[in-house]
Each structure stands twice: as C-alpha cells, then as structure tokens.
Write a protein that holds these residues in place. Structure first.
Motif, PDB file in Angstrom:
ATOM      1  N   ASP A  36       0.828  -1.222   0.000  1.00 11.07           N
ATOM      2  CA  ASP A  36       0.000   0.000   0.000  1.00 11.07           C
ATOM      3  C   ASP A  36       0.857   1.266   0.000  1.00 11.07           C
ATOM      4  OD1 ASP A  36      -2.310  -1.417  -0.043  1.00 11.07           O
ATOM      5  OD2 ASP A  36      -2.704  -1.277   2.130  1.00 11.07           O
ATOM      6  N   ALA A  37       2.030   1.169   0.648  1.00 17.20           N
ATOM      7  CA  ALA A  37       2.923   2.329   0.715  1.00 17.20           C
ATOM      8  C   ALA A  37       3.710   2.537  -0.581  1.00 17.20           C
ATOM      9  CB  ALA A  37       3.893   2.166   1.883  1.00 17.20           C
ATOM     10  N   GLY A  38       3.575   1.617  -1.536  1.00 15.05           N
ATOM     11  CA  GLY A  38       4.229   1.799  -2.835  1.00 15.05           C
ATOM     12  C   GLY A  38       5.385   0.850  -3.099  1.00 15.05           C
ATOM     13  N   TYR A  39       5.719  -0.007  -2.142  1.00 13.18           N
ATOM     14  CA  TYR A  39       6.810  -0.974  -2.366  1.00 13.18           C
ATOM     15  C   TYR A  39       6.343  -2.035  -3.364  1.00 13.18           C
ATOM     16  CZ  TYR A  39       9.290   0.705   1.837  1.00 13.18           C
ATOM     17  OH  TYR A  39       9.967   1.464   2.768  1.00 13.18           O
ATOM     18  N   ARG A  40       7.243  -2.381  -4.270  1.00 10.14           N
ATOM     19  CA  ARG A  40       6.954  -3.478  -5.208  1.00 10.14           C
ATOM     20  C   ARG A  40       8.049  -4.551  -5.156  1.00 10.14           C
ATOM     21  NH1 ARG A  40       3.005  -1.429  -4.451  1.00 10.14           N
ATOM     22  NH2 ARG A  40       1.458  -0.529  -5.853  1.00 10.14           N
ATOM     23  N   SER A  41       9.094  -4.290  -4.385  1.00 11.86           N
ATOM     24  CA  SER A  41      10.199  -5.244  -4.283  1.00 11.86           C
ATOM     25  C   SER A  41      10.283  -5.738  -2.841  1.00 11.86           C
ATOM     26  CB  SER A  41      11.494  -4.536  -4.692  1.00 11.86           C
ATOM     27  OG  SER A  41      12.611  -5.325  -4.393  1.00 11.86           O
ATOM     28  N   PHE A  42      10.459  -7.057  -2.695  1.00 19.81           N
ATOM     29  CA  PHE A  42      10.423  -7.676  -1.372  1.00 19.81           C
ATOM     30  C   PHE A  42      11.588  -8.644  -1.261  1.00 19.81           C
ATOM     31  CE2 PHE A  42       6.260  -6.470  -2.865  1.00 19.81           C
ATOM     32  CZ  PHE A  42       5.771  -5.720  -1.791  1.00 19.81           C
ATOM     33  N   ASP A  43      12.388  -8.473  -0.213  1.00 24.43           N
ATOM     34  CA  ASP A  43      13.568  -9.310  -0.034  1.00 24.43           C
ATOM     35  C   ASP A  43      13.294 -10.382   1.020  1.00 24.43           C
ATOM     36  OD1 ASP A  43      16.520  -9.796  -0.449  1.00 24.43           O
ATOM     37  OD2 ASP A  43      16.400  -9.596   1.737  1.00 24.43           O
ATOM     38  N   LEU A  44      13.290 -11.633   0.580  1.00 27.03           N
ATOM     39  CA  LEU A  44      12.981 -12.747   1.466  1.00 27.03           C
ATOM     40  C   LEU A  44      14.177 -13.705   1.510  1.00 27.03           C
ATOM     41  CD1 LEU A  44       9.554 -13.731  -0.155  1.00 27.03           C
ATOM     42  CD2 LEU A  44       9.959 -11.853   1.396  1.00 27.03           C
ATOM     43  N   TYR A  48      14.873 -17.063   6.772  1.00 28.95           N
ATOM     44  CA  TYR A  48      14.138 -16.139   7.643  1.00 28.95           C
ATOM     45  C   TYR A  48      12.920 -16.806   8.287  1.00 28.95           C
ATOM     46  CZ  TYR A  48      16.940 -12.543   5.271  1.00 28.95           C
ATOM     47  OH  TYR A  48      17.973 -11.796   4.752  1.00 28.95           O
ATOM     48  N   LEU A  49      12.654 -18.047   7.847  1.00 29.64           N
ATOM     49  CA  LEU A  49      11.597 -18.861   8.465  1.00 29.64           C
ATOM     50  C   LEU A  49      10.248 -18.139   8.471  1.00 29.64           C
ATOM     51  CD1 LEU A  49      13.732 -20.211  11.482  1.00 29.64           C
ATOM     52  CD2 LEU A  49      13.376 -21.291   9.249  1.00 29.64           C
ATOM     53  N   ASN A  50       9.954 -17.433   7.387  1.00 28.03           N
ATOM     54  CA  ASN A  50       8.674 -16.706   7.323  1.00 28.03           C
ATOM     55  C   ASN A  50       8.015 -16.839   5.948  1.00 28.03           C
ATOM     56  OD1 ASN A  50      10.357 -15.132   5.813  1.00 28.03           O
ATOM     57  ND2 ASN A  50      10.212 -13.305   7.077  1.00 28.03           N
ATOM     58  N   GLU A  51       8.361 -17.892   5.216  1.00 29.13           N
ATOM     59  CA  GLU A  51       7.836 -17.993   3.847  1.00 29.13           C
ATOM     60  C   GLU A  51       6.311 -18.155   3.827  1.00 29.13           C
ATOM     61  OE1 GLU A  51      10.325 -21.152   2.188  1.00 29.13           O
ATOM     62  OE2 GLU A  51      11.468 -19.635   1.110  1.00 29.13           O
ATOM     63  N   GLU A  52       5.767 -18.840   4.838  1.00 23.82           N
ATOM     64  CA  GLU A  52       4.318 -19.095   4.817  1.00 23.82           C
ATOM     65  C   GLU A  52       3.508 -17.781   4.876  1.00 23.82           C
ATOM     66  OE1 GLU A  52       0.373 -19.610   6.161  1.00 23.82           O
ATOM     67  OE2 GLU A  52       1.920 -18.909   7.527  1.00 23.82           O
ATOM     68  N   PRO A  53       3.749 -16.897   5.874  1.00 26.79           N
ATOM     69  CA  PRO A  53       2.983 -15.633   5.876  1.00 26.79           C
ATOM     70  C   PRO A  53       3.288 -14.743   4.677  1.00 26.79           C
ATOM     71  CG  PRO A  53       4.624 -15.650   7.656  1.00 26.79           C
ATOM     72  CD  PRO A  53       4.577 -17.031   7.102  1.00 26.79           C
ATOM     73  N   MET A  54       4.535 -14.764   4.200  1.00 31.53           N
ATOM     74  CA  MET A  54       4.879 -13.960   3.018  1.00 31.53           C
ATOM     75  C   MET A  54       4.054 -14.443   1.815  1.00 31.53           C
ATOM     76  SD  MET A  54       7.413 -11.937   3.927  1.00 31.53           S
ATOM     77  CE  MET A  54       7.216 -11.712   5.658  1.00 31.53           C
ATOM     78  N   PHE A  73       8.469  -7.575  -7.605  1.00 29.17           N
ATOM     79  CA  PHE A  73       9.841  -8.082  -7.766  1.00 29.17           C
ATOM     80  C   PHE A  73      10.179  -8.831  -6.478  1.00 29.17           C
ATOM     81  CE2 PHE A  73      14.363  -8.329  -7.835  1.00 29.17           C
ATOM     82  CZ  PHE A  73      14.730  -8.277  -9.174  1.00 29.17           C
ATOM     83  N   ILE A  74      10.188 -10.158  -6.569  1.00 31.00           N
ATOM     84  CA  ILE A  74      10.336 -10.975  -5.357  1.00 31.00           C
ATOM     85  C   ILE A  74      11.676 -11.724  -5.395  1.00 31.00           C
ATOM     86  CG2 ILE A  74       9.320 -12.797  -3.933  1.00 31.00           C
ATOM     87  CD1 ILE A  74       6.581 -11.963  -5.076  1.00 31.00           C
ATOM     88  N   THR A  75      12.440 -11.498  -4.332  1.00 32.83           N
ATOM     89  CA  THR A  75      13.774 -12.109  -4.193  1.00 32.83           C
ATOM     90  C   THR A  75      13.737 -13.122  -3.056  1.00 32.83           C
ATOM     91  OG1 THR A  75      14.819 -10.020  -4.846  1.00 32.83           O
ATOM     92  CG2 THR A  75      16.206 -11.587  -3.648  1.00 32.83           C
ATOM     93  N   SER A  76      14.387 -14.268  -3.228  1.00 32.57           N
ATOM     94  CA  SER A  76      14.644 -15.134  -2.078  1.00 32.57           C
ATOM     95  C   SER A  76      16.052 -15.712  -2.195  1.00 32.57           C
ATOM     96  CB  SER A  76      13.593 -16.239  -1.927  1.00 32.57           C
ATOM     97  OG  SER A  76      13.787 -16.893  -0.677  1.00 32.57           O
TER      98      SER A  76
END
Ligand code: NAP
Length: 306
Positions: A36-44, A48-54, A73-76
């Motif tokens: 909502d704040a305008g981010y389109r890129s997410f660094d995972l 980080y043991l949080n893939e399920e909520p992501m 743009f999704i990075t893991s």
C-alpha cells in the motif's frame, strides 16, 4: 518508483522491503502495508523462516486484483545447507511452494559457504563450530545457472561475496551474477566493491541500510548526529538521509530497509524528493569504519570479511 537495470535487462526497484525478523502476522501485515505504501520489491530468504505468511500476503495481493504477479519483484535466497548441486532445484521448488509462486524475480546464494544438509538455520558441531562442507561456490553456481537456463527464475545472484571471490566466480561462470547483496550503510561503505561491481556489470543491493538501527547499538543510521544535522537542513530524518545517500552514490545500488511499521515504511521510501549536496555526500563518506553489524564470525565461525 525508480529502478536500476540488471544485466538481464530486468528492472529492479531501487527501494525494496527487508523481511528479516518479520514473522507470522507481523510479516503478513508488513507485506500488505508495504504494498500500500508503494513498495513493489520484497527481499525474502528461506532462512528467515517466514515464507508461509509472506506467501499468503502475495496471494492476497494478486488474488484481490491489487497487482499482477509481474508488477512485483520478489527475491529469495538459497540457504547454506542446500549448496550441494543436486539440492539447489529442490530448495528452489520448496521456496516457490511455500511462497505460492510460480517463479522468483531473483534467487541469491545467501552466503558463499556450504553447511551440511541438516543444519538449518545454523548448527554447531561437537567442538562448538559451525560445520562446513567442501563445496565450492562455483559448483553451487552451476546449479543456479541451470535454474536460470531452464527459465525457472528471472535472475540469479549472490550475497555476501567479496571482490576476490566475485572475481573468481566471474572468471569461471557461464552466467554472470545479476546481483551481489551485501551489507552497506554509512559505517560500512564498501567503495571498492561498488566500483568493481560497476566494472563487471553486477548490481549491488545494500542490506542493513540503516545499520539495523536500534538493534545494533552505536552503529545506528537512524540517530547518528551527522545524519540528524544533515536531515534538519532538508526536513528529513537521519534514516532518510542514510537511504538517500545510497541512491546518490551510484545508480547501480538498490536498498532493502526493513520495517514492520507502516509509518517507517513510508518514511524509508520517501527519499526521492530531495538531494544531498556534494559536501553532504563527503561528510557521510567520512563516517565509514568498514564496520559490519552482521557479525559473520560470531554467527558462523568463519571470518569471511577479514
Ligand atoms: N543477504 C544477507 O545476508 C542479509 C543479511 C541481513 C539482512 N538482509 C536483508 O536486508 C534487510 C534489511 O536489513 P536489516 O533488517 O538487518 O536492517 P535495517 O533495514 O538496516 O534496519 C532494520 C531495523 O531498523 C528499524 N527501522 C526501520 N526503519 C526505521 C526508521 N525509519 N527509523 C528508525 N528505525 C527504523 C526496524 O524496526 P521496525 O521494524 O520496528 O520498524 C529494524 O529494527 C533484512 O530485513 C533482510 O531482508 C540480508
């Protein structure tokens, strides 16, 4: 949102959201708030043991029609216990499944050393050391290249790779890493790595761009007096000055500040409406202590940056 161009010709947003320690509902809400704040890129990262909520959050964004998959743009990252070449594809597929995605925009080798398969995220041997496996980065990289060549991932890269190791990889690889994700903030500026990466066409993503802020004691880009003073002149916070400084250092740098608070997410992305002067850039350059807040030796017993 401004972008940099990767050596694959893909566009990477210059500001993305970090997600280390963003777990459970906080992690889920962080992705929605950041979107909502305008981010389109997410660094995972798998570690980080949080893939399920992501994954739930991305599914919500896409299924509610707020964005198409290609707008994100999704990075893991591949964890150290999956460096055996035969484990790379299954690890990638597991991450995709957890994230409920068909592909990643960028998949990174998280650290340039290998641990045995059963050591997630970090284990210790009987002598108290992190166990390591004899798998060269080049062997893992070959398996990463196969993911790319099969069209399973849009870009591949590395993380925490120093100039010497990057040069070694660069000389022997078929596909040049698109990105090297490393620690960079005013107290750890890495100018030589920046110029080397520019020369060989590898984009740099700066992690811990705030020096982890309150989590790292005196290495805190959100309240350092020099950054606070510069910020006053521009009516910006010290954090915004630290992030803006990265944008002006090189077009080849993106940043991934982490927050789970929406007001800070907005603050951290609101850095394109002011410009630091050359003398302010020089003042910040003087803050460099080559000081890493991620203590790799304490974490892994490997003095990677010495
Ligand atoms: N490749 C790697 O090995 C590696 C290693 C470390 C990190 N990373 C990635 O890089 C991302 C960023 O690094 P990081 O999370 O370690 O550190 P960071 O982004 O430098 O700092 C995050 C910390 O600063 C706080 N914060 C955020 N915005 C702020 C602001 N405007 N003012 C004051 N405090 C603020 C956050 O708290 P709140 O959440 O409470 O706002 C959090 O405690 C990670 O999340 C991860 O995605 C990668």
């Amino acid at each position: 949102m401004l972008h940099s161009t990767l050596n694959t010709n893909a566009q990477i947003p210059r500001v993305g959201l970090g997600t280390l320690d963003s777990r459970g509902d906080d992690g889920y809400n962080a992705i929605l708030d950041a979107f909502d704040a305008g981010y389109r890129s997410f660094d995972l990262a798998y570690a980080y043991l949080n893939e399920e909520p992501m994954g739930r959050a991305f599914k919500h964004i896409i299924e509610s029609g707020k964005a198409k998959r290609e707008d994100l743009f999704i990075t893991s990252k591949l964890w150290c216990n999956d460096h055996r070449p035969e484990l790379v594809l299954p690890a990638y597929q597991r991450t995709l499944k957890n994230l409920q995605l068909d592909y990643l925009d960028l998949y990174l080798v998280h650290w340039p050393f290998a641990m045995p398969p059963d050591s997630l995220p970090i284990s210790k041997d009987k002598d108290g050391f992190t166990p390591v496996e004899r798998i060269p980065l080049s062997a893992t990289w070959k398996a990463m290249e196969e993911l790319y060549e099969k069209g399973l991932v849009k870009a591949i890269g590395v993380s925490n790779v120093t100039v010497a190791l990057l040069y070694e990889l660069y000389c022997g690889c078929k596909i040049i890493p698109a990105v090297n994700q490393v620690e960079m903030h005013p107290f750890c500026q890495q100018p030589k790595l920046i110029s080397f990466c520019e020369r060989i066409g590898v984009h740099l993503t700066a992690y811990c761009p705030l020096g982890r802020a309150a989590k790292s004691g005196d290495v805190n880009a959100s309240n350092h007096p020099v950054l606070v003073e510069i910020g006053k002149k521009h009516k910006k916070s010290a954090a915004q000055v630290a992030l803006r400084w990265q944008m002006q250092r090189s077009q080849n740098i993106s940043i991934i500040p982490k927050s789970v608070r929406k007001e800070r997410m907005i603050e951290n992305i609101s850095i394109f409406d002011f410009e630091l002067t050359p003398s302010e850039m020089e003042e910040i350059a003087k803050l460099d202590e080559n000081r890493h807040v991620i203590d790799v030796e304490a974490l892994f017993d490997i003095p990677l940056f010495n």
